[in-house]
Design a protein around this motif. Sequence first.
Motif, PDB file in Angstrom:
ATOM      1  N   ASP A  75      47.059  45.297 -55.249  1.00  0.00           N
ATOM      2  CA  ASP A  75      48.457  45.643 -54.928  1.00  0.00           C
ATOM      3  C   ASP A  75      48.556  47.088 -54.450  1.00  0.00           C
ATOM      4  OD1 ASP A  75      49.199  43.124 -55.661  1.00  0.00           O
ATOM      5  OD2 ASP A  75      49.890  43.682 -57.692  1.00  0.00           O
ATOM      6  N   LEU A  76      47.774  47.965 -55.116  1.00  0.00           N
ATOM      7  CA  LEU A  76      47.827  49.379 -54.717  1.00  0.00           C
ATOM      8  C   LEU A  76      47.295  49.562 -53.290  1.00  0.00           C
ATOM      9  CD1 LEU A  76      48.455  52.263 -55.644  1.00  0.00           C
ATOM     10  CD2 LEU A  76      46.129  52.403 -56.536  1.00  0.00           C
ATOM     11  N   SER A  77      46.179  48.918 -52.992  1.00  0.00           N
ATOM     12  CA  SER A  77      45.608  49.033 -51.636  1.00  0.00           C
ATOM     13  C   SER A  77      46.556  48.447 -50.608  1.00  0.00           C
ATOM     14  CB  SER A  77      44.262  48.311 -51.573  1.00  0.00           C
ATOM     15  OG  SER A  77      43.337  48.905 -52.463  1.00  0.00           O
ATOM     16  N   ARG A  78      47.142  47.269 -50.891  1.00  0.00           N
ATOM     17  CA  ARG A  78      48.064  46.653 -49.933  1.00  0.00           C
ATOM     18  C   ARG A  78      49.313  47.494 -49.741  1.00  0.00           C
ATOM     19  NH1 ARG A  78      46.186  42.048 -52.544  1.00  0.00           N
ATOM     20  NH2 ARG A  78      47.934  42.096 -54.007  1.00  0.00           N
ATOM     21  N   ALA A  79      49.794  48.055 -50.853  1.00  0.00           N
ATOM     22  CA  ALA A  79      51.002  48.884 -50.731  1.00  0.00           C
ATOM     23  C   ALA A  79      50.745  50.091 -49.819  1.00  0.00           C
ATOM     24  CB  ALA A  79      51.449  49.341 -52.121  1.00  0.00           C
ATOM     25  N   LEU A  80      49.608  50.740 -50.000  1.00  0.00           N
ATOM     26  CA  LEU A  80      49.288  51.892 -49.152  1.00  0.00           C
ATOM     27  C   LEU A  80      49.110  51.475 -47.696  1.00  0.00           C
ATOM     28  CD1 LEU A  80      46.809  53.826 -51.473  1.00  0.00           C
ATOM     29  CD2 LEU A  80      49.146  54.504 -50.860  1.00  0.00           C
ATOM     30  N   LEU A  81      48.454  50.319 -47.463  1.00  0.00           N
ATOM     31  CA  LEU A  81      48.279  49.845 -46.090  1.00  0.00           C
ATOM     32  C   LEU A  81      49.616  49.516 -45.436  1.00  0.00           C
ATOM     33  CD1 LEU A  81      45.127  47.569 -46.458  1.00  0.00           C
ATOM     34  CD2 LEU A  81      45.276  49.748 -45.249  1.00  0.00           C
ATOM     35  N   PHE A  82      50.484  48.814 -46.189  1.00  0.00           N
ATOM     36  CA  PHE A  82      51.803  48.484 -45.648  1.00  0.00           C
ATOM     37  C   PHE A  82      52.602  49.748 -45.342  1.00  0.00           C
ATOM     38  CE2 PHE A  82      51.792  44.118 -47.861  1.00  0.00           C
ATOM     39  CZ  PHE A  82      51.131  43.573 -46.769  1.00  0.00           C
ATOM     40  N   MET A  83      52.525  50.697 -46.295  1.00  0.00           N
ATOM     41  CA  MET A  83      53.283  51.936 -46.095  1.00  0.00           C
ATOM     42  C   MET A  83      52.734  52.710 -44.891  1.00  0.00           C
ATOM     43  SD  MET A  83      53.631  53.057 -50.094  1.00  0.00           S
ATOM     44  CE  MET A  83      54.399  54.632 -49.750  1.00  0.00           C
ATOM     45  N   MET A 140      41.999  57.180 -47.248  1.00  0.00           N
ATOM     46  CA  MET A 140      42.084  55.727 -47.233  1.00  0.00           C
ATOM     47  C   MET A 140      40.707  55.095 -47.397  1.00  0.00           C
ATOM     48  SD  MET A 140      45.119  54.620 -47.188  1.00  0.00           S
ATOM     49  CE  MET A 140      44.760  52.927 -46.801  1.00  0.00           C
ATOM     50  N   VAL A 141      39.676  55.767 -46.786  1.00  0.00           N
ATOM     51  CA  VAL A 141      38.324  55.251 -46.965  1.00  0.00           C
ATOM     52  C   VAL A 141      37.917  55.331 -48.436  1.00  0.00           C
ATOM     53  CG1 VAL A 141      35.900  55.664 -46.413  1.00  0.00           C
ATOM     54  CG2 VAL A 141      37.608  55.713 -44.593  1.00  0.00           C
ATOM     55  N   GLN A 142      38.199  56.475 -49.054  1.00  0.00           N
ATOM     56  CA  GLN A 142      37.863  56.623 -50.481  1.00  0.00           C
ATOM     57  C   GLN A 142      38.627  55.615 -51.327  1.00  0.00           C
ATOM     58  OE1 GLN A 142      38.522  60.683 -51.618  1.00  0.00           O
ATOM     59  NE2 GLN A 142      36.952  61.502 -50.208  1.00  0.00           N
ATOM     60  N   ILE A 143      39.913  55.442 -50.987  1.00  0.00           N
ATOM     61  CA  ILE A 143      40.713  54.469 -51.747  1.00  0.00           C
ATOM     62  C   ILE A 143      40.135  53.067 -51.589  1.00  0.00           C
ATOM     63  CG2 ILE A 143      42.965  53.326 -51.823  1.00  0.00           C
ATOM     64  CD1 ILE A 143      44.218  56.060 -51.225  1.00  0.00           C
ATOM     65  N   SER A 144      39.805  52.701 -50.357  1.00  0.00           N
ATOM     66  CA  SER A 144      39.249  51.364 -50.127  1.00  0.00           C
ATOM     67  C   SER A 144      37.917  51.192 -50.843  1.00  0.00           C
ATOM     68  CB  SER A 144      39.067  51.136 -48.615  1.00  0.00           C
ATOM     69  OG  SER A 144      40.320  51.193 -47.951  1.00  0.00           O
ATOM     70  N   THR A 145      37.070  52.264 -50.774  1.00  0.00           N
ATOM     71  CA  THR A 145      35.768  52.174 -51.438  1.00  0.00           C
ATOM     72  C   THR A 145      35.931  52.011 -52.937  1.00  0.00           C
ATOM     73  OG1 THR A 145      34.800  53.566 -49.695  1.00  0.00           O
ATOM     74  CG2 THR A 145      33.592  53.355 -51.778  1.00  0.00           C
ATOM     75  N   LEU A 146      36.788  52.831 -53.554  1.00  0.00           N
ATOM     76  CA  LEU A 146      37.012  52.713 -54.988  1.00  0.00           C
ATOM     77  C   LEU A 146      37.607  51.351 -55.364  1.00  0.00           C
ATOM     78  CD1 LEU A 146      38.391  56.267 -55.928  1.00  0.00           C
ATOM     79  CD2 LEU A 146      36.237  55.222 -56.692  1.00  0.00           C
ATOM     80  N   ALA A 147      38.551  50.889 -54.522  1.00  0.00           N
ATOM     81  CA  ALA A 147      39.174  49.593 -54.799  1.00  0.00           C
ATOM     82  C   ALA A 147      38.141  48.473 -54.742  1.00  0.00           C
ATOM     83  CB  ALA A 147      40.311  49.335 -53.812  1.00  0.00           C
ATOM     84  N   GLU A 148      37.254  48.528 -53.736  1.00  0.00           N
ATOM     85  CA  GLU A 148      36.216  47.509 -53.640  1.00  0.00           C
ATOM     86  C   GLU A 148      35.268  47.567 -54.834  1.00  0.00           C
ATOM     87  OE1 GLU A 148      34.310  48.093 -49.950  1.00  0.00           O
ATOM     88  OE2 GLU A 148      35.989  47.325 -48.742  1.00  0.00           O
ATOM     89  N   GLN A 149      34.924  48.800 -55.254  1.00  0.00           N
ATOM     90  CA  GLN A 149      34.043  48.927 -56.415  1.00  0.00           C
ATOM     91  C   GLN A 149      34.696  48.336 -57.670  1.00  0.00           C
ATOM     92  OE1 GLN A 149      32.992  53.050 -56.807  1.00  0.00           O
ATOM     93  NE2 GLN A 149      31.697  53.072 -54.942  1.00  0.00           N
TER      94      GLN A 149
END
Length: 450
Positions: free
Chosen positions: A58-66, A155-164
């Motif tokens: 949800d956090l990743s999607r919210a940031l992408l949508f925003m 965003m790359v760091q967020i995506s990487t952490l989210a994937e981890q």
Amino acid sequence: MKWSLNAMAKWASGRFIGPVAISLAVLVLVVSELGFHRQQGISVNREASIEAQMIVGDLSRALLFMESAERGYMLTDRHDYLAPYLEQERSFQQILASAEHIAAGNEHLREKLSQLVELARQKHSEMRTVLERFDAGDRDGAIELTLTDMGREMMVQISTLAEQVIREESHGYTQTSLDRDRVLRASRVGIWVLVIVCVVGAVSLMRLSRNREAERRVAMLQLHAERDRLDEEVVRRTAETIELARHMERVREDERARLARELHDELGGLLTAAKLDLARIRKRIHDDTGTKQQLVDHLGQTLDAGIALKRRIIEDLWPSSLSNLGLRRTLQIQCAEFSQRAELPVDAVVDEVTLAPERALAVYRLVQEALTNVAKYAQASRVRVVLRRLHDQVEVLVEDDGKGFDVDATLLSGGHGLQGMRFRIRACGGDVVIRSSPSRGTTVRAVLPV
């Protein structure tokens, strides 16, 4: 040896079957509860893993949508493109708070979730700064800030952490699923094993119960057979005792009859001869003073008393009137003589009854013993003797209004006369009931067949 082993097995099964059954029941509960609590812990971990993955997603999607809404707004300058941003921004803080809550309760995710939350805050702050500049008219400054590598790197760091986080939680979810399956299998196997043990124990207990029931039935049959044998032995011994007692009674009556005949023949003859000699002496005595005549008269009276005593003793030993005059007349004479000797009024109500000699003698002895007891102990003022026929039975009653006595205590302390009365009548197929209590008189009632 085989018997000993069987006996030991029965003893052990009987001694431990209860505790073993209770232990098995407790083990079933323990295994069930352990499996339940283990599965409950696994379910909690699975739910926490799913919740963490959903929050990160949800956090990743919210940031992408925003971010998409922000760039669309900046490219078109149309406020309807900004609507998704505003909508996601309202739930963004709730998502951050949920992520912080999960990080506080999940130690192995705490560091990554904290970094992710911090990066998301920075990214959100960067997007707000860009929008503020764009809305303030600084379009170029906003675009320049957007085109910098800072936002992309975040965003790359967020995506990487989210994937981890998602990868680790997916692995943990898979592991908890495997753990759950293992716990389920272990619980099922444990419960099945305990159920099988319980079934085996129940079957063994049923077999033991059947064996014990069979043994109990055999023991009961043996007990009944032994009881029947003892009953037969008691009946046989009782019959022998009664027959022996009858024989002894006949011997005693025969001896009494013999003594009565001896007294009648020998002593009676001597007394009669002495009486005749005295009569001849009286005729030859000539005494003017009369002294010798008085002595002779006194001697005659003494001989008369001796003859009367001899007659009474003979009648007590063997009632000759019973065979000569019958039972009715004999009892009347007996009551009259008792009334004269004891100076007691006797009301004799005697019907004409025909009985066998043995039974007639038993009735005579019963009345004789009862009257003797009245004279010795009763201190009565009146006696009643009844002999009557009741259908195919004969009833004998001897009642007095004396001081009475405790029947049971007398029988326990001896009471041979009472026991003798009972035995005589029971030997003839009848029965005797003695009713008495202190100060209430005594009733002796006998019933015997005709």
